[in-house]
Motif scaffolding. Structure first.
Motif, mmCIF file in Angstrom:
data_model
loop_
_atom_site.group_PDB
_atom_site.id
_atom_site.type_symbol
_atom_site.label_atom_id
_atom_site.label_comp_id
_atom_site.label_asym_id
_atom_site.label_seq_id
_atom_site.Cartn_x
_atom_site.Cartn_y
_atom_site.Cartn_z
ATOM 1 N N GLN A 52 85.271 14.354 71.841
ATOM 2 C CA GLN A 52 86.724 14.171 72.427
ATOM 3 C C GLN A 52 86.636 13.310 73.560
ATOM 4 O OE1 GLN A 52 87.944 18.338 71.932
ATOM 5 N NE2 GLN A 52 89.692 17.213 71.341
ATOM 6 N N VAL A 53 85.749 13.764 74.770
ATOM 7 C CA VAL A 53 85.724 13.246 75.808
ATOM 8 C C VAL A 53 85.394 11.788 75.812
ATOM 9 C CG1 VAL A 53 84.691 13.163 78.169
ATOM 10 C CG2 VAL A 53 85.265 15.090 77.305
ATOM 11 N N ALA A 54 84.490 11.386 75.059
ATOM 12 C CA ALA A 54 83.818 9.986 74.838
ATOM 13 C C ALA A 54 85.204 9.234 74.052
ATOM 14 C CB ALA A 54 82.671 9.915 73.984
ATOM 15 N N LEU A 55 85.806 9.752 73.362
ATOM 16 C CA LEU A 55 87.035 9.032 72.479
ATOM 17 C C LEU A 55 88.107 8.791 73.550
ATOM 18 C CD1 LEU A 55 87.129 10.393 68.736
ATOM 19 C CD2 LEU A 55 86.654 7.879 69.530
ATOM 20 N N TYR A 56 88.327 9.976 74.314
ATOM 21 C CA TYR A 56 89.315 9.671 75.229
ATOM 22 C C TYR A 56 89.182 8.589 76.194
ATOM 23 C CZ TYR A 56 93.231 11.261 78.349
ATOM 24 O OH TYR A 56 94.225 11.596 79.279
ATOM 25 N N VAL A 57 88.105 8.886 76.934
ATOM 26 C CA VAL A 57 87.826 7.854 77.766
ATOM 27 C C VAL A 57 87.912 6.327 77.306
ATOM 28 C CG1 VAL A 57 85.970 6.904 79.485
ATOM 29 C CG2 VAL A 57 86.222 9.310 79.275
ATOM 30 N N ALA A 58 87.279 6.122 76.194
ATOM 31 C CA ALA A 58 87.249 4.828 75.537
ATOM 32 C C ALA A 58 88.693 4.454 75.483
ATOM 33 C CB ALA A 58 86.507 4.715 74.253
ATOM 34 N N THR A 59 89.279 5.306 74.670
ATOM 35 C CA THR A 59 90.902 4.971 74.286
ATOM 36 C C THR A 59 91.498 4.801 75.535
ATOM 37 O OG1 THR A 59 90.678 6.550 72.170
ATOM 38 C CG2 THR A 59 92.913 5.936 72.992
ATOM 39 N N VAL A 60 91.296 5.415 76.626
ATOM 40 C CA VAL A 60 92.180 5.349 77.907
ATOM 41 C C VAL A 60 92.254 3.710 78.613
ATOM 42 C CG1 VAL A 60 92.481 6.039 80.217
ATOM 43 C CG2 VAL A 60 92.499 7.711 78.797
ATOM 44 N N VAL A 61 90.762 3.464 78.515
ATOM 45 C CA VAL A 61 90.417 2.095 79.159
ATOM 46 C C VAL A 61 91.022 1.001 78.156
ATOM 47 C CG1 VAL A 61 88.340 0.573 79.417
ATOM 48 C CG2 VAL A 61 88.306 3.060 80.197
ATOM 49 N N VAL A 62 90.876 1.110 76.921
ATOM 50 C CA VAL A 62 91.624 -0.065 76.068
ATOM 51 C C VAL A 62 93.092 0.096 76.068
ATOM 52 C CG1 VAL A 62 91.621 -0.989 73.649
ATOM 53 C CG2 VAL A 62 89.320 0.012 74.593
ATOM 54 N N PHE A 63 93.472 1.300 76.137
ATOM 55 C CA PHE A 63 94.941 1.232 75.969
ATOM 56 C C PHE A 63 95.669 0.784 77.363
ATOM 57 C CE2 PHE A 63 99.069 3.241 77.095
ATOM 58 C CZ PHE A 63 99.686 2.989 75.605
ATOM 59 N N ILE A 64 95.015 0.908 78.614
ATOM 60 C CA ILE A 64 95.362 0.590 79.705
ATOM 61 C C ILE A 64 95.159 -0.900 79.740
ATOM 62 C CG2 ILE A 64 95.246 0.302 82.160
ATOM 63 C CD1 ILE A 64 94.561 3.383 82.061
ATOM 64 N N VAL A 65 94.206 -1.610 79.255
ATOM 65 C CA VAL A 65 93.916 -2.906 79.144
ATOM 66 C C VAL A 65 95.284 -3.462 78.387
ATOM 67 C CG1 VAL A 65 92.406 -4.690 78.474
ATOM 68 C CG2 VAL A 65 91.636 -3.146 79.436
ATOM 69 N N TRP A 66 95.219 -3.008 77.159
ATOM 70 C CA TRP A 66 96.435 -3.436 76.299
ATOM 71 C C TRP A 66 98.020 -3.597 77.050
ATOM 72 C CZ3 TRP A 66 100.867 -0.573 74.697
ATOM 73 C CH2 TRP A 66 101.822 -1.125 73.769
ATOM 74 N N PHE A 67 97.812 -2.257 77.820
ATOM 75 C CA PHE A 67 99.342 -2.021 78.562
ATOM 76 C C PHE A 67 99.617 -3.221 79.369
ATOM 77 C CE2 PHE A 67 102.273 0.513 81.245
ATOM 78 C CZ PHE A 67 103.182 0.740 80.162
ATOM 79 N N HIS A 68 98.578 -3.404 80.439
ATOM 80 C CA HIS A 68 98.704 -4.364 81.318
ATOM 81 C C HIS A 68 98.851 -5.813 80.821
ATOM 82 C CE1 HIS A 68 97.200 -7.439 84.343
ATOM 83 N NE2 HIS A 68 97.563 -6.579 85.138
ATOM 84 N N ARG A 69 98.430 -5.917 79.729
ATOM 85 C CA ARG A 69 98.538 -7.422 78.974
ATOM 86 C C ARG A 69 99.853 -7.598 78.382
ATOM 87 N NH1 ARG A 69 94.671 -7.941 74.221
ATOM 88 N NH2 ARG A 69 96.303 -6.815 73.202
ATOM 89 N N VAL A 70 100.585 -6.490 77.821
ATOM 90 C CA VAL A 70 101.848 -6.658 77.298
ATOM 91 C C VAL A 70 102.731 -6.857 78.525
ATOM 92 C CG1 VAL A 70 101.244 -5.641 75.061
ATOM 93 C CG2 VAL A 70 102.031 -4.436 76.943
ATOM 94 N N ARG A 71 102.425 -6.212 79.742
ATOM 95 C CA ARG A 71 103.499 -6.148 80.853
ATOM 96 C C ARG A 71 103.130 -7.702 81.265
ATOM 97 N NH1 ARG A 71 105.271 -7.930 84.340
ATOM 98 N NH2 ARG A 71 105.873 -7.004 86.367
#
Length: 206
Positions: A52-71
């Protein structure tokens, strides 16, 4: 992005299975259970927690990168209409307490800018999905933290069973939140792809 979010949901299912196994052992506490069962329960909890922790960290990083890109893309679609700068798409997630609403505000602005007509009233392609996704995320996050604290404080078998029940509710809420996040990501990405394909000379990263 969508694959990682779905894997988070899978991780929550695995954690629920481990929690149910622990609950079963606690129900047998009065009559006793084998050392092998106890070791298996500990092993399952450890494995699912690491997963869970490994997936959560990876997902948070990728999601924030995506969020910054769409912004950043939103500035191309509707320049001058967004109140917060691009840096907030990253930093807004890490502001204590205010992080519970700053990203949602940015998401709404990005959604508006990404519509076929970014200057139309809100009833034109309303941001209902943004609100539903954000409510799901906040509720799942807050309740999971509460359930984790209850489990950490549990001592007796009865307290552990009660805490595990809360953890299971938290698992369910996290699964719903992950599915809502997938819908939000796919929809907003599609909106920006559509805008980019229609706008001659627009340079965006979608």
């Amino acid at each position: 992005m969508s694959v990682l979010l779905l894997l988070v949901a899978v991780g929550e299912i695995a954690a629920a299975v481990a929690a149910l196994n622990l609950r079963r052992l606690m129900e047998l506490a009065a009559v006793g259970y084998s050392e092998e069962d106890a070791e298996l329960a500990d092993r399952l909890l450890l494995i699912t927690s690491v997963f869970q922790v490994a997936l959560y960290v990876a997902t948070v990083v990728v999601f924030i990168v995506w969020f910054h890109r769409v912004r950043s893309n939103a500035d191309v679609f509707a320049p001058g209409t967004l109140e917060r700068g691009r840096g907030w798409a990253i930093g807004g997630w890490f502001v204590p307490v205010a992080g519970l609403w700053i990203p949602r505000g940015i998401a709404v602005e990005v959604w508006r800018a990404s519509r076929t007509d970014p200057f139309a009233p809100d009833r034109h392609e309303p941001h209902t999905l943004v609100n539903v996704w954000w409510v799901g995320f906040v509720v799942a996050t807050v309740f999971t933290r509460y359930a984790d604290r209850a489990y950490d404080d549990a001592g007796t078998p009865e307290q552990i069973i009660s805490a595990v029940d809360r953890l299971l509710v938290g698992n369910g809420l996290q699964i719903v939140a992950a599915v809502l996040a997938v819908l939000f990501v796919r929809r907003l990405t599609h909106m920006q792809h559509t805008n980019a394909s229609k706008g001659a000379g627009r340079t965006v990263a979608v």
